[in-house]
Each structure stands twice: as C-alpha cells, then as structure tokens.
Scaffold this motif. Structure first.
Motif, PDB file in Angstrom:
ATOM      1  N   ARG A   1      -6.757   6.460  -0.528  1.00 21.10           N
ATOM      2  CA  ARG A   1      -5.996   5.473   0.240  1.00 21.10           C
ATOM      3  C   ARG A   1      -5.674   5.996   1.645  1.00 21.10           C
ATOM      4  O   ARG A   1      -5.706   5.243   2.624  1.00 21.10           O
ATOM      5  CB  ARG A   1      -4.706   5.120  -0.495  1.00 21.10           C
ATOM      6  CG  ARG A   1      -4.919   4.123  -1.631  1.00 21.10           C
ATOM      7  CD  ARG A   1      -3.593   3.689  -2.219  1.00 21.10           C
ATOM      8  NE  ARG A   1      -3.770   2.667  -3.220  1.00 21.10           N
ATOM      9  CZ  ARG A   1      -3.811   1.363  -2.969  1.00 21.10           C
ATOM     10  NH1 ARG A   1      -3.710   0.943  -1.718  1.00 21.10           N
ATOM     11  NH2 ARG A   1      -3.953   0.484  -3.937  1.00 21.10           N
TER      12      ARG A   1
ATOM     13  N   ARG B   1      -6.807   9.261  -6.014  1.00 21.06           N
ATOM     14  CA  ARG B   1      -6.590   7.917  -5.455  1.00 21.06           C
ATOM     15  C   ARG B   1      -5.732   7.963  -4.197  1.00 21.06           C
ATOM     16  O   ARG B   1      -5.936   7.178  -3.270  1.00 21.06           O
ATOM     17  CB  ARG B   1      -5.940   7.007  -6.493  1.00 21.06           C
ATOM     18  CG  ARG B   1      -6.859   6.608  -7.623  1.00 21.06           C
ATOM     19  CD  ARG B   1      -6.229   5.513  -8.473  1.00 21.06           C
ATOM     20  NE  ARG B   1      -4.887   5.859  -8.903  1.00 21.06           N
ATOM     21  CZ  ARG B   1      -4.602   6.639  -9.940  1.00 21.06           C
ATOM     22  NH1 ARG B   1      -5.583   7.169 -10.649  1.00 21.06           N
ATOM     23  NH2 ARG B   1      -3.358   6.906 -10.275  1.00 21.06           N
ATOM     24  N   THR B   2      -4.759   8.883  -4.155  1.00 18.20           N
ATOM     25  CA  THR B   2      -3.913   8.994  -2.965  1.00 18.20           C
ATOM     26  C   THR B   2      -4.738   9.424  -1.760  1.00 18.20           C
ATOM     27  O   THR B   2      -4.617   8.849  -0.671  1.00 18.20           O
ATOM     28  CB  THR B   2      -2.769   9.992  -3.208  1.00 18.20           C
ATOM     29  OG1 THR B   2      -1.959   9.510  -4.283  1.00 18.20           O
ATOM     30  CG2 THR B   2      -1.915  10.156  -1.968  1.00 18.20           C
TER      31      THR B   2
ATOM     32  N   GLN C   1      -8.772   5.792   3.825  1.00 20.31           N
ATOM     33  CA  GLN C   1      -9.080   4.401   4.154  1.00 20.31           C
ATOM     34  C   GLN C   1      -8.155   3.890   5.247  1.00 20.31           C
ATOM     35  O   GLN C   1      -8.603   3.238   6.203  1.00 20.31           O
ATOM     36  CB  GLN C   1      -8.952   3.530   2.906  1.00 20.31           C
ATOM     37  CG  GLN C   1     -10.105   3.698   1.922  1.00 20.31           C
ATOM     38  CD  GLN C   1      -9.899   2.895   0.648  1.00 20.31           C
ATOM     39  OE1 GLN C   1      -8.826   2.918   0.052  1.00 20.31           O
ATOM     40  NE2 GLN C   1     -10.923   2.193   0.221  1.00 20.31           N
TER      41      GLN C   1
ATOM     42  N   PHE D   1       0.807  -1.221   0.000  1.00 23.79           N
ATOM     43  CA  PHE D   1       0.000   0.000   0.000  1.00 23.79           C
ATOM     44  C   PHE D   1       0.840   1.270   0.000  1.00 23.79           C
ATOM     45  O   PHE D   1       0.542   2.218  -0.729  1.00 23.79           O
ATOM     46  CB  PHE D   1      -0.923   0.017   1.234  1.00 23.79           C
ATOM     47  CG  PHE D   1      -2.019  -0.989   1.190  1.00 23.79           C
ATOM     48  CD1 PHE D   1      -3.213  -0.718   0.550  1.00 23.79           C
ATOM     49  CD2 PHE D   1      -1.857  -2.220   1.792  1.00 23.79           C
ATOM     50  CE1 PHE D   1      -4.224  -1.655   0.496  1.00 23.79           C
ATOM     51  CE2 PHE D   1      -2.861  -3.169   1.753  1.00 23.79           C
ATOM     52  CZ  PHE D   1      -4.051  -2.881   1.102  1.00 23.79           C
TER      53      PHE D   1
ATOM     54  N   LEU E   1       1.024   5.349  -2.378  1.00 23.42           N
ATOM     55  CA  LEU E   1       0.791   6.731  -1.950  1.00 23.42           C
ATOM     56  C   LEU E   1       1.803   7.664  -2.596  1.00 23.42           C
ATOM     57  O   LEU E   1       1.449   8.682  -3.193  1.00 23.42           O
ATOM     58  CB  LEU E   1       0.881   6.825  -0.425  1.00 23.42           C
ATOM     59  CG  LEU E   1      -0.100   5.971   0.373  1.00 23.42           C
ATOM     60  CD1 LEU E   1       0.087   6.230   1.865  1.00 23.42           C
ATOM     61  CD2 LEU E   1      -1.531   6.252  -0.039  1.00 23.42           C
TER      62      LEU E   1
END
Length: 405
Positions: A349, A345-346, A352, A61, A65
């Motif tokens: 993430r 998207r960063t 989340q 993951f 980032l």
C-alpha cells in the motif's frame, strides 16, 4: 508438497472450507464497491467540497497501514476462524452505523477508521487460513488465482455500475447492503470453516516477523518484486489528465481504469490454466519486467484505443503478482503468517500511494501524463532487471524455518 498437475480453477471450489472463505470475501468485496461510491456521494452532497470528499476517501486507506503493521499479528495469536468472524461482525456494525441517516460527518470518519482497522487482522486471518486449507502448492496457488479474478471482477463491476446502483438505491441502502454482506460472511465462515488452534504464540509478533522476512533472501526478493507495482499503478493516478491529453471525453476515464483489471483477470486465468506453480515461479523475474516495459511505449503518444490495449496487456503480464504473494505466504512459517502478511500488504500500500503521488508530480512537472507513464515504466525496468537477476539466484536456495519467541 508440489504437483505438476494444473487442475481447473473450479476444482478448488470443491473444497468446502475454501468455498466458504471465497464466497464470504467475494460478496463483501462487491458490497465494498458500493460503500466507496456511497461515501463519496454522501460526503460531497453534505459538504460540497472536493477536498472533504478526497479526505474521507483517503481514510479508507490510511487505517489499513496502521492495522497492517500492528493488528495483523492477531491472526497468529488467536484462532484464525475466530479472528475472521469477529472482524467481519465489527465491520458489519460500523458500516451499519454509517448507514443511519443524518450521521454526523465526524462520527462517520471515526466509523470508517474503525471499519478499516478491523479489516487488517481479518485479511491476515483469511490469507493464512487459505494456506492451511491447501497444503498442495498448485491447489493453493489456484485458490489465490480465483481470489484475484473475483476481486478484480468486483472492481470492474464497481467501475461499471457502482455509481448507477448507488444513485438508484440511495446511499443509506448501499451502506446497509455492504453491512449485510459482512454479517453473511461471518455466518458462512463460522459454519463452513473448521476451527483450528492459534498458530503462533504471544511474543514473536510483528517485530519477529520483520526480522524473519528480511533475514531470508528469498522472502526479501519477493518483497522487492511486490514493490514494483508502485510503478505499474501510476497510470491509475494520472488517468484523468491522460484522457484530456488524448482529447477524449471524461467517460473514457472509466475505460482506461478498467483496462488493467480486465487484463489482470485474463492473465490470471491463462497462468492458472496453463502454467504450473513451479513454472510460474521460474518466470517471475521476466513477468515482472514486461508490464513496466509496456508502459514505456507511452513515449510514442498512443491514441485512446492503443492506450487501453497497452494497459490491458500490462494487466495480463501483471498477473504474476498473485504468484509473488502466494509464494511469500507459502515460504513464511505458519506461526507468523498473519504478521508477515500484514507487513507484505502494508509495504504494498505504501509503494502504491507513493507511486501515484510521484506519478502525478512528474506529470505536472513534465506537462504530460503519457510522458510521466513512460518515465515510470523506464525507471521501473531499470529497477526490475537486477531484482529479476536476484530472484533467479535465490529462488531455489534456503528453506522455511521455525520462528521462536
């Protein structure tokens, strides 16, 4: 251009370019499920340490980032088909090297980082190409629906049989299969997607994308809508203590984890089949509240069956998320779509990860995973209501502009 028609999902597969992108992505996603399981087994077998196993899993993951922030702009600077093919080949090489027996653990960690760093510009290139292929709003949104259904089905397959398959094949073969999927994907994209010139220019880059996105009220609210998933993801992080709290066996953990993606697939199909693109945009605010409202019912301590039903229904309503992402990409100018998509998207993430961490902490503090989920739902609703009101106000205002370097 927008149309009121709601064509069936299979209609988007009639487009040769999208069919190539979809096939390459889907079969790679299935392979990735094998890799996640294989790495966990491989590391635990070598070290016997749960900490090392979790740390290596975390490496899948963290590079995303950094890659999402810095490398996604490559999808604007260079031709997107070339970026997608090159990153697929790099992932094939790095995952293939992981498959070599006896690979030292330190080298394995480096290879994981390289593979995930390569993924960031490739994902940005794929997302941006999708909008270039489909200029019609409805068709583009349906193409993203199909991607969402495919990716969540791959997750379900991984939950259902990933461990059994890796055990039967062995970690070496599982990793080799994943590497092969990236080789196949690179070939399919190169053969099936038309070459296009680079969309952007050097100089605008990631900072230009930040200035543009947060300078546009509509895009800003879409970002906020996407961040609400940080509350909705909390049940995944406390699934194990929740099962223990319910007095069920460990086997039920997989069932709970599968409920949300299964509901998401159902919800995506229903929205795609029966609601137009504009209708879905109008309903975004309401749909963002529903999953969080459902989570508050955990305050009543539902049993295992009801918990699975609640999470499944939350997943159905959570299908709104595809409309958020597709609308964001649609309203961002083509020349910064790669960098802006990386920013999107960063942020996703990060929220989340924060959500799961805080959810676990609250569950520990309160001594109840179910109560922690209910609290997350309640706080999420409080946050979602003003965001929904803001969306209703800004949805029809403004228009995409052109970014200059």
């Amino acid at each position: 251009m927008t149309t009121d028609a709601t064509p069936r999902l299979r209609a988007v597969l009639a487009n040769r370019e999208f069919r190539a992108l979809w096939f390459a992505e889907t079969q790679s996603l299935v392979g990735d499920q094998l890799t996640v399981v294989a790495l966990s087994i491989l590391v635990f077998d070598r070290t016997g340490s749960a900490l090392w196993t979790a740390a290596v899993y975390g490496l899948t993951f963290l590079p995303a980032l950094a890659g999402g922030l810095g490398l996604s702009q490559l999808a604007d600077i260079y031709p997107r088909r070339t970026v997608l093919v090159a990153t697929s080949l790099l992932q094939a090489v790095t995952i293939g090297l992981m498959a070599l027996p006896g690979m030292p653990l330190a080298v394995l960690c480096v290879l994981i980082v390289l593979a995930k760093l390569a993924a960031a510009p490739g994902i940005s290139a794929q997302n941006s190409l999708g909008r270039e292929i489909f200029t019609d709003d409805q068709r583009y949104l349906q193409s993203q629906d199909l991607r969402g259904i495919s990716s969540n089905t791959a997750i379900l397959l991984g939950l259902a049989g990933g461990g059994l398959l890796v055990t039967a094949l062995g970690t070496t073969w599982a990793l080799a299969i994943d590497a092969a999927t990236y080789l196949i994907g690179a070939f399919v994209v190169w053969a099936g997607v038309r070459g296009r010139p680079a969309a952007g220019e050097r100089g605008a880059g990631w900072f230009g994308a930040i200035r543009y996105v947060f300078g546009q009220p509509r895009l800003r609210v879409l970002i906020w809508l996407s961040w609400l998933v940080g509350f909705a993801v909390i049940p995944e992080g406390v699934a194990v203590p929740l099962v223990q709290e319910l007095g069920a066996s460990n086997q039920a953990v997989g069932w709970l984890l599968a409920a949300d993606p299964l509901g998401f697939v159902v919800g995506t199909f229903l929205l795609s089949r029966y609601v137009s693109a504009e209708g879905r945009r109008r309903a975004l605010g309401l749909l963002a509240i529903v999953p969080l409202l459902l989570l508050t019912t955990f305050v009543f301590r539902p049993n295992l069956i009801l918990s699975m039903l609640i999470l499944g229904l939350s997943g159905v309503a959570g299908a709104y998320f595809i409309t958020v992402g597709a609308t964001f990409i649609t309203w961002v100018p083509n020349e910064i779509r790669g960098a802006a998509g990386g920013l999107y998207r960063t942020g996703l993430r990060v929220v989340q990860g924060i959500g799961v961490a805080i959810g676990g902490g609250v569950a520990q503090l309160l001594g109840s995973a179910g109560t922690a989920i209910a609290v997350a739902g309640a706080v999420g609703v409080v946050m979602a209501v003003p965001i929904a009101i803001s969306w209703a106000r800004v949805r029809t205002t403004g228009s995409p502009g052109i970014v200059t370097s």
